[in-house]
Motif scaffolding. Structure first.
Motif, short mmCIF file in Angstrom:
data_model
loop_
_atom_site.label_atom_id
_atom_site.label_comp_id
_atom_site.label_asym_id
_atom_site.label_seq_id
_atom_site.Cartn_x
_atom_site.Cartn_y
_atom_site.Cartn_z
N GLU A 153 0.82 -1.20 0.00
CA GLU A 153 0.00 0.00 0.00
C GLU A 153 0.86 1.26 0.00
O GLU A 153 0.54 2.25 -0.67
CB GLU A 153 -0.92 -0.01 1.21
CG GLU A 153 -1.99 -1.09 1.18
CD GLU A 153 -2.78 -1.17 2.47
OE1 GLU A 153 -3.93 -1.62 2.42
OE2 GLU A 153 -2.23 -0.78 3.52
N GLN A 154 1.97 1.22 0.74
CA GLN A 154 2.87 2.37 0.74
C GLN A 154 3.47 2.61 -0.64
O GLN A 154 3.58 3.75 -1.09
CB GLN A 154 3.98 2.15 1.76
CG GLN A 154 3.53 2.15 3.21
CD GLN A 154 4.69 2.01 4.17
OE1 GLN A 154 5.76 2.57 3.97
NE2 GLN A 154 4.48 1.25 5.24
N ARG A 155 3.88 1.53 -1.32
CA ARG A 155 4.47 1.70 -2.65
C ARG A 155 3.42 2.22 -3.64
O ARG A 155 3.73 3.04 -4.51
CB ARG A 155 5.04 0.36 -3.13
CG ARG A 155 5.75 0.44 -4.48
CD ARG A 155 6.91 1.45 -4.45
NE ARG A 155 7.51 1.62 -5.74
CZ ARG A 155 8.64 1.01 -6.12
NH1 ARG A 155 9.27 0.21 -5.26
NH2 ARG A 155 9.14 1.20 -7.30
N ALA A 156 2.18 1.75 -3.51
CA ALA A 156 1.12 2.26 -4.37
C ALA A 156 0.88 3.75 -4.12
O ALA A 156 0.68 4.54 -5.06
CB ALA A 156 -0.16 1.46 -4.15
N LEU A 157 0.89 4.16 -2.85
CA LEU A 157 0.74 5.57 -2.51
C LEU A 157 1.87 6.40 -3.08
O LEU A 157 1.65 7.51 -3.60
CB LEU A 157 0.67 5.74 -0.99
CG LEU A 157 0.51 7.16 -0.45
CD1 LEU A 157 -0.81 7.77 -0.87
CD2 LEU A 157 0.65 7.17 1.07
N GLN A 158 3.09 5.87 -3.02
CA GLN A 158 4.25 6.57 -3.56
C GLN A 158 4.19 6.68 -5.09
O GLN A 158 4.43 7.75 -5.65
CB GLN A 158 5.54 5.85 -3.13
CG GLN A 158 6.78 6.15 -3.94
CD GLN A 158 7.22 7.59 -3.88
OE1 GLN A 158 6.91 8.30 -2.91
NE2 GLN A 158 7.95 8.06 -4.88
N ASP A 159 3.85 5.58 -5.76
CA ASP A 159 3.89 5.55 -7.23
C ASP A 159 2.74 6.29 -7.87
O ASP A 159 2.90 6.88 -8.95
CB ASP A 159 3.91 4.10 -7.72
CG ASP A 159 5.24 3.41 -7.48
OD1 ASP A 159 6.25 4.12 -7.28
OD2 ASP A 159 5.29 2.17 -7.48
N TRP A 160 1.56 6.29 -7.24
CA TRP A 160 0.37 6.81 -7.91
C TRP A 160 -0.12 8.13 -7.33
O TRP A 160 -1.11 8.69 -7.82
CB TRP A 160 -0.75 5.78 -7.85
CG TRP A 160 -0.38 4.50 -8.51
CD1 TRP A 160 0.00 3.33 -7.92
CD2 TRP A 160 -0.29 4.27 -9.92
NE1 TRP A 160 0.30 2.38 -8.86
CE2 TRP A 160 0.14 2.93 -10.10
CE3 TRP A 160 -0.54 5.05 -11.05
CZ2 TRP A 160 0.31 2.36 -11.35
CZ3 TRP A 160 -0.36 4.48 -12.30
CH2 TRP A 160 0.06 3.15 -12.45
N ALA A 176 12.53 9.01 -8.34
CA ALA A 176 12.82 7.58 -8.41
C ALA A 176 12.31 6.89 -7.15
O ALA A 176 12.78 7.19 -6.04
CB ALA A 176 14.33 7.35 -8.57
N SER A 177 11.35 5.99 -7.30
CA SER A 177 10.77 5.28 -6.17
C SER A 177 11.65 4.12 -5.76
O SER A 177 12.32 3.50 -6.59
CB SER A 177 9.37 4.78 -6.51
OG SER A 177 8.52 5.85 -6.89
N GLY A 284 11.29 7.87 -2.01
CA GLY A 284 11.71 8.31 -3.34
C GLY A 284 12.94 9.18 -3.28
O GLY A 284 13.29 9.72 -2.23
N ILE A 285 13.58 9.30 -4.44
CA ILE A 285 14.78 10.13 -4.61
C ILE A 285 14.44 11.26 -5.58
O ILE A 285 13.96 11.00 -6.69
CB ILE A 285 15.97 9.31 -5.14
CG1 ILE A 285 16.28 8.15 -4.20
CG2 ILE A 285 17.19 10.20 -5.33
CD1 ILE A 285 17.31 7.19 -4.76
#
Length: 432
Positions: A153-160, A176-177, A284-285
């Motif tokens: 869920e965290q990666r989805a929040l970061q990417d989208w 960059a995630s 992210g970077i």
């Protein structure tokens, strides 16, 4: 030439003072416009081309992708050399251009060349340009502090959500995630069942691909009302994938669930990101665009982060783990303190040793004017205010003062000699 310049300056003192004032004002404006960074950008003028061809070994990547790209990109104009690196599933090409080449002109030339090379590469391998950043473009790292959310869920929040918002900030080349799990549907095929039903892996792949699609219809009118027909065929759940028919045998459909297991999981990872040994993090970077002001971009990113955080779920916050802005502020403040201390010490030394306030004032005035003019030249040559350039200015103060003292002493010497000759000539006239 020097004597004529000095003579002209003495005769036109007002013009000289006005020029010095204009240069000082211009220099102060240049100080405000000069980009600020902690470290100088000494990276090469390069364009990165990367190609993904997942599942292939380094040798196959080298033969099928890296070698054709390197040999074709070597024909570009105004390049120094081309380097290539092959690894599992990835190919990286580094095209190094001459230092005087504009980076965006170089990227357009590489992109034109790639449009003709791509047709000779294997299917599924598409070369892409890397971000228009430099080797020192990583200006800020952040993570999401979300103890109530799992890593997927965290990666989805970061990417989208976070990534798309921060990418719109002026001066940012890429976000960059890293970390977490990228959600995906995985279909694990049972080879024994494939053999039993006389199917292949390609049959399963084609069945899923053909059933995950939408097709458009047409528009028709009924009772003076227009209707648009379309089909909705994108897969949205595990059950839909399991019920896809692969083939039909004796009027009985063979579904994906009969030959494989479908599950929601994360993409395979080659590493993790851990924060202080307290568990994995997602973040992210921020990669800065080429030639931007690092301090200004960091300030804009932090302002945007405050806006983005308003849309977070409850309990989610940003955690900045690396901020070059702190290094920039500490470096610049240290150099400023050193410059002020040097100017004060030099001014006292000049006053004590010359013991002539007009001569000392003429030397002391040279320091701020010369420093201001140096920033005009820094902007003209595209050099940022960093540790190296500001340290060079600090060291040059001694040279500035030495030149002023030498000129003052030389002028005092000539004036003293001229005064002695005038005294001698006046004594002779009195005697006569």
């Amino acid at each position: 030439m020097v004597h004529q310049l000095i003579a002209w300056s003495l005769k036109n003192r007002f013009i000289v003072l006005m020029l010095a004032t204009v240069l000082l004002a211009w220099g102060i404006f240049a100080v405000k416009q000069n980009p600020i960074d902690a470290i100088p950008d000494l990276s090469e003028n390069q364009v990165i081309v990367f190609t993904e061809w997942m599942g292939r070994g380094p040798q196959l990547i080298e033969d099928q992708i890296t070698y054709p790209l390197v040999t074709n990109l070597q024909g570009l104009p105004r390049i120094k050399y081309v380097r290539g690196t092959s690894m599992f599933g990835m190919s990286f090409i580094y095209v190094i251009f001459n230092d005087d080449v504009d980076i965006y002109w170089a990227r357009s030339r590489v992109l034109e060349k790639l449009s003709t090379i791509s047709r000779s590469l294997p299917a599924g391998a598409t070369p892409q340009l890397g971000p228009d950043g430099t080797g020192v473009g990583h200006i800020l790292w952040y993570t999401l502090d979300a103890p109530q959310m799992d890593l997927g869920e965290q990666r989805a929040l970061q990417d989208w959500y976070v990534k798309f918002a921060l990418q719109n900030v002026e001066g940012v080349s890429e976000i960059a995630s890293f970390g977490g799990f990228q959600k995906q549907y995985q279909v694990t095929v049972n080879p024994n069942k494939l053999l039993y039903y006389r199917l292949s892996v390609a049959d399963v792949i084609n069945a899923i691909r053909n059933n995950n699609n939408e097709s458009g219809g047409r528009k028709f009118e009924l009772s003076d009302i227009g209707y648009i027909i379309k089909t909705s065929g994108y897969l949205q759940s595990i059950e839909e994938i399991e019920n896809i028919p692969v083939t039909t045998q004796k009027s009985i459909p063979i579904r994906v669930a009969d030959v494989a297991t479908v599950q929601m999981t994360g993409e395979s990872r080659l590493g993790i990101f851990d924060k202080d040994g307290a568990g994995e993090r997602v973040g992210g970077i921020v990669v800065m665009r080429y030639g931007e002001n690092a301090a200004a971009v960091i300030d804009r990113i932090k302002v945007k982060m405050q806006e983005v955080a308003k849309g977070f779920p409850e309990g989610v916050t940003f955690d900045i783990v690396y901020d070059r802005g702190e290094l920039i502020s500490e470096s610049i403040s240290s150099i400023k303190k050193t410059l002020i201390e040097e100017m004060i010490v030099v001014s006292l030394v000049v006053l004590v040793f010359l013991f002539h306030w007009r001569s000392a004032l003429s030397i002391i005035i040279q320091i701020p004017i010369t420093i201001a003019i140096s920033f005009i030249l820094l902007n003209a040559f595209g050099i940022s205010s960093n540790i190296m350039s500001l340290t060079g200015i600090a060291l040059a103060i001694g040279v500035i003062v030495d030149n002023g003292i030498i000129m003052s002493e030389n002028a005092y010497k000539h004036l003293a000699e001229k005064y002695e000759r005038w005294q001698e000539s006046s004594l002779k006239e009195e005697r006569t």
